[in-house]
Design an enzyme around this catalytic site. Structure first.
Site, PDB file in Angstrom:
ATOM      1  N   ASP A  20       0.845  -1.199   0.000  1.00 21.57           N
ATOM      2  CA  ASP A  20       0.000   0.000   0.000  1.00 21.57           C
ATOM      3  C   ASP A  20       0.880   1.248   0.000  1.00 21.57           C
ATOM      4  O   ASP A  20       1.650   1.470   0.928  1.00 21.57           O
ATOM      5  CB  ASP A  20      -0.917  -0.027   1.237  1.00 21.57           C
ATOM      6  CG  ASP A  20      -1.702   1.254   1.416  1.00 21.57           C
ATOM      7  OD1 ASP A  20      -1.900   1.965   0.415  1.00 21.57           O
ATOM      8  OD2 ASP A  20      -2.124   1.535   2.555  1.00 21.57           O
ATOM      9  N   ASP A  97      -4.791 -10.787 -15.534  1.00 21.23           N
ATOM     10  CA  ASP A  97      -5.842 -11.762 -15.226  1.00 21.23           C
ATOM     11  C   ASP A  97      -7.035 -11.439 -16.119  1.00 21.23           C
ATOM     12  O   ASP A  97      -7.538 -10.308 -16.101  1.00 21.23           O
ATOM     13  CB  ASP A  97      -6.241 -11.656 -13.751  1.00 21.23           C
ATOM     14  CG  ASP A  97      -6.612 -13.000 -13.154  1.00 21.23           C
ATOM     15  OD1 ASP A  97      -7.344 -13.741 -13.832  1.00 21.23           O
ATOM     16  OD2 ASP A  97      -6.175 -13.312 -12.035  1.00 21.23           O
ATOM     17  N   GLU A 255      -6.991 -21.180 -16.129  1.00 20.60           N
ATOM     18  CA  GLU A 255      -7.414 -21.796 -14.874  1.00 20.60           C
ATOM     19  C   GLU A 255      -8.560 -22.747 -15.192  1.00 20.60           C
ATOM     20  O   GLU A 255      -9.580 -22.324 -15.740  1.00 20.60           O
ATOM     21  CB  GLU A 255      -7.880 -20.728 -13.883  1.00 20.60           C
ATOM     22  CG  GLU A 255      -8.285 -21.340 -12.551  1.00 20.60           C
ATOM     23  CD  GLU A 255      -9.189 -20.452 -11.719  1.00 20.60           C
ATOM     24  OE1 GLU A 255      -9.164 -20.592 -10.484  1.00 20.60           O
ATOM     25  OE2 GLU A 255      -9.921 -19.614 -12.285  1.00 20.60           O
ATOM     26  N   HIS A 328      -3.835 -17.227  -4.919  1.00 20.80           N
ATOM     27  CA  HIS A 328      -4.767 -16.403  -4.135  1.00 20.80           C
ATOM     28  C   HIS A 328      -5.998 -17.167  -3.669  1.00 20.80           C
ATOM     29  O   HIS A 328      -6.736 -16.680  -2.808  1.00 20.80           O
ATOM     30  CB  HIS A 328      -5.194 -15.191  -4.969  1.00 20.80           C
ATOM     31  CG  HIS A 328      -6.000 -15.574  -6.169  1.00 20.80           C
ATOM     32  ND1 HIS A 328      -5.444 -16.216  -7.256  1.00 20.80           N
ATOM     33  CD2 HIS A 328      -7.322 -15.450  -6.452  1.00 20.80           C
ATOM     34  CE1 HIS A 328      -6.384 -16.444  -8.154  1.00 20.80           C
ATOM     35  NE2 HIS A 328      -7.531 -15.996  -7.691  1.00 20.80           N
ATOM     36  N   ASP A 329      -6.245 -18.338  -4.238  1.00 20.64           N
ATOM     37  CA  ASP A 329      -7.414 -19.147  -3.867  1.00 20.64           C
ATOM     38  C   ASP A 329      -7.057 -20.335  -2.980  1.00 20.64           C
ATOM     39  O   ASP A 329      -7.935 -21.143  -2.656  1.00 20.64           O
ATOM     40  CB  ASP A 329      -8.104 -19.690  -5.127  1.00 20.64           C
ATOM     41  CG  ASP A 329      -8.942 -18.641  -5.838  1.00 20.64           C
ATOM     42  OD1 ASP A 329      -9.376 -17.691  -5.164  1.00 20.64           O
ATOM     43  OD2 ASP A 329      -9.156 -18.777  -7.059  1.00 20.64           O
TER      44      ASP A 329
END
Length: 559
Positions: A20, A97, A255, A328-329
């Site tokens: 950030d 993505d 994916e 991330h999953d």
């Protein structure tokens, strides 16, 4: 040495949790730009960027309302262009993505589509009349709970959403919709991105009959046989290649839940002109119980070896593998497949890296994997942010299928937020991720596990990953060598060879916290040790070669 992406290592950034730059508690594009030199130091060549497009954020950016604008929280298109230019200057490629199975219900296509049955955009999405009794067209279960159908009062029809009701599925049968997607893809490639990771791309073709599936414990039916690897999916992917990808030098990975090796041969075969590689889910489903990952069981190393071997042998010479432990999953690799106890965390992390990076395929590193980040244990469901986990918690506990304690334990083990806690940059407040309040809590172990510490220690996981990534560029056997599994029936070690001409790469990994011995037909004491997480050279006894707990070696020798 093969195609450029066969020699490369890909690093996945989950932007919301990476870095950030402005103190609002949310990772952003300028934060990524700040950290590009760090990724250059690691040695990776490609960055896979999870979605940064405009989105109302129902599913953390996988619900896109504008494919050609940047999410306000992440910055501006000017910020993106600056990041892309800096990445290019450093020799880093960006893979976007691509989420085109569905959009957000706030995308202007869907807003127009739902206005009337006569709308020009009506058939950009999948609409169906109710059954005669008013019920949805099918009783299929959605990935995030509930039905896949949502009733729309305005037109008296249901629209299909395989995920959240705020993620209506696009209708790939519509040629105009497809060509709008292709133009968007060309715009990104013209901007200078290197390719696409295609989200659930094997779900874009649905069986037009919409049959009922088998009844599930949740009370819904399993519609997956009718939307995974559907009737026209290869036609659509070949059209994407012909209309878009053929004109550029790209990297593409699809994916693909519920894909098998034979199907992957079709998706990745060079002569097929579809995709470069796929993400399969076979190994990350290990230990799934009656309610999938929410009832996790013990898994066996022999099962993992069978899965990797099936894919290594199956795609040899006819396709290409993607190699990953986590994303991330998925939960953190060390907590899932290694040992996250303090005395074994780094050792097992290096062992897992050795095992994966020596296989045939393109390795993927998920942010934080290279410093050994682990799963997080939040006490309350209120601390979690993942839509899938929260919905499953309420649905399964409300139906009495799991207790609240059982569900929290399952989320500790397998929930997606394990991967989404902020990147741990330092031991400073909030792990140096933000000067504000992070959108999700930081893992409390950040004072011990962080980038600053990893960069200060020569024996850290970071430098081990750097060494693995460098080895890949130096040795052709990593890319072209054929795979052969050794000791298939052992539950403690994963040992395999890669063979190219007269060269043999021998990989030995110990998946346990015990000292083990491995019998080998070759003399490893005379081989070149390319990399090891052990402090001493390998020792040979009457019982074989000794591996310490979570030990790993890779040797190169000539036959």
């Amino acid at each position: 040495m093969g195609k450029w992406w066969q020699n490369s290592t890909v690093y996945q950034i989950y932007p919301r949790s990476f870095n950030d730059s402005n103190g609002d508690g949310i990772g952003d594009i300028n934060g990524i730009t700040e950290r590009l030199p760090y990724l250059k130091q690691l040695g990776i060549e490609v960055i896979w960027l999870s979605p940064v497009y405009q989105s109302p954020n129902d599913d953390n950016g996988y619900d896109i309302s504008d494919y050609e604008a940047i999410m306000d929280e992440f910055g501006t298109m000017e910020d993106y262009d600056r990041m892309l230019a800096e990445a290019n200057r450093l020799g880093l490629k960006i893979m976007m993505d691509l989420v085109v199975n569905h959009t957000s219900d706030e995308h202007h296509w869907f807003i127009e589509s739902r206005q009337s049955k006569a709308s020009e955009k009506r058939d950009y999405y999948i609409w169906h009349d109710p059954k005669t009794n008013g019920e949805p067209p099918t009783n299929w279960a959605a990935a995030f709970g509930g039905s896949v159908w949502e009733f729309d009062e305005a037109t008296g029809q249901y629209y299909l959403h395989l995920f959240s009701k705020k993620q209506p599925d696009l209708n790939w049968e519509n040629e105009n919709m497809r060509h709008d997607i292709y133009q968007m893809m060309r715009n990104w490639l013209d901007k200078g991105v290197a390719g696409f990771r295609m989200d659930v791309i094997n779900m874009i073709s649905k069986d037009p009959r919409y049959p009922e599936g088998e009844l599930l414990k949740t009370g819904y039916n399993d519609g997956s046989p009718y939307y995974f690897n559907g009737p026209k999916v290869h036609d659509f992917l070949q059209e994407i290649h012909q209309e878009v990808l053929a004109d550029y030098e790209t990297i593409t990975v699809g994916e693909m839940p519920n894909v098998n090796v034979d199907q992957a041969k079709l998706y990745t075969g060079e002569d097929r002109k579809e995709l470069d590689m796929v993400f399969h889910f076979d190994h990350v489903g290990l230990g799934d119980g009656e309610l999938g990952k929410w009832t996790p069981k013990e898994w066996k190393l022999t099962e993992l070896k069978k899965i990797f071997t099936r894919w290594q042998e199956g795609l040899d010479q006819v396709g290409w593998n993607s190699l990953y432990w986590s994303n991330h999953d998925q939960p953190r690799a060390i907590s899932r497949f290694g040992d996250d106890r303090a005395q074994y965390r780094e050792k097992s992390g290096k062992m897992l890296a050795t095992c994966l990076h020596m296989l045939k395929g393109t390795p993927y590193v998920f942010q934080g994997e290279e410093i050994g980040m682990t799963n997080v244990k939040f006490d309350s469901i209120d601390d979690y942010r993942d839509l899938e986990s929260i919905n499953a918690y309420h649905e399964l506990t409300d139906k009495g299928l799991l207790t609240e304690d059982e569900m929290i334990r399952a989320i500790h083990q397998r929930g997606r937020d394990n991967a989404r806690t902020p990147m741990q940059w330092s031991s400073e407040n909030h792990a140096g991720f933000t000067t504000g309040e992070p959108w999700i809590k930081v893992n409390p172990n950040y004072p011990d596990i962080n980038v600053k510490d990893a960069l200060a220690r020569e024996d850290s996981i970071f430098y081990y990953y750097k060494q693995l990534i460098e080895l890949r560029k130096q040795h052709e056997i990593f890319v072209k060598g054929r795979y052969q599994l050794l000791h298939p029936d052992r539950e403690d070690v994963y040992v395999y060879e890669r063979v190219l001409d007269d060269q043999v790469l021998v990989v030995l990994t110990n998946f346990t916290d015990q000292v083990v011995s491995v019998d080998m037909t070759v003399d490893l004491t005379k081989a070149t040790c390319l990399i090891t997480n052990e402090t001493e050279a390998i020792k040979q006894t009457e019982a074989g070669y000794t591996l310490q707990p979570y030990g790993a070696y890779a040797f190169l020798l000539k036959r």
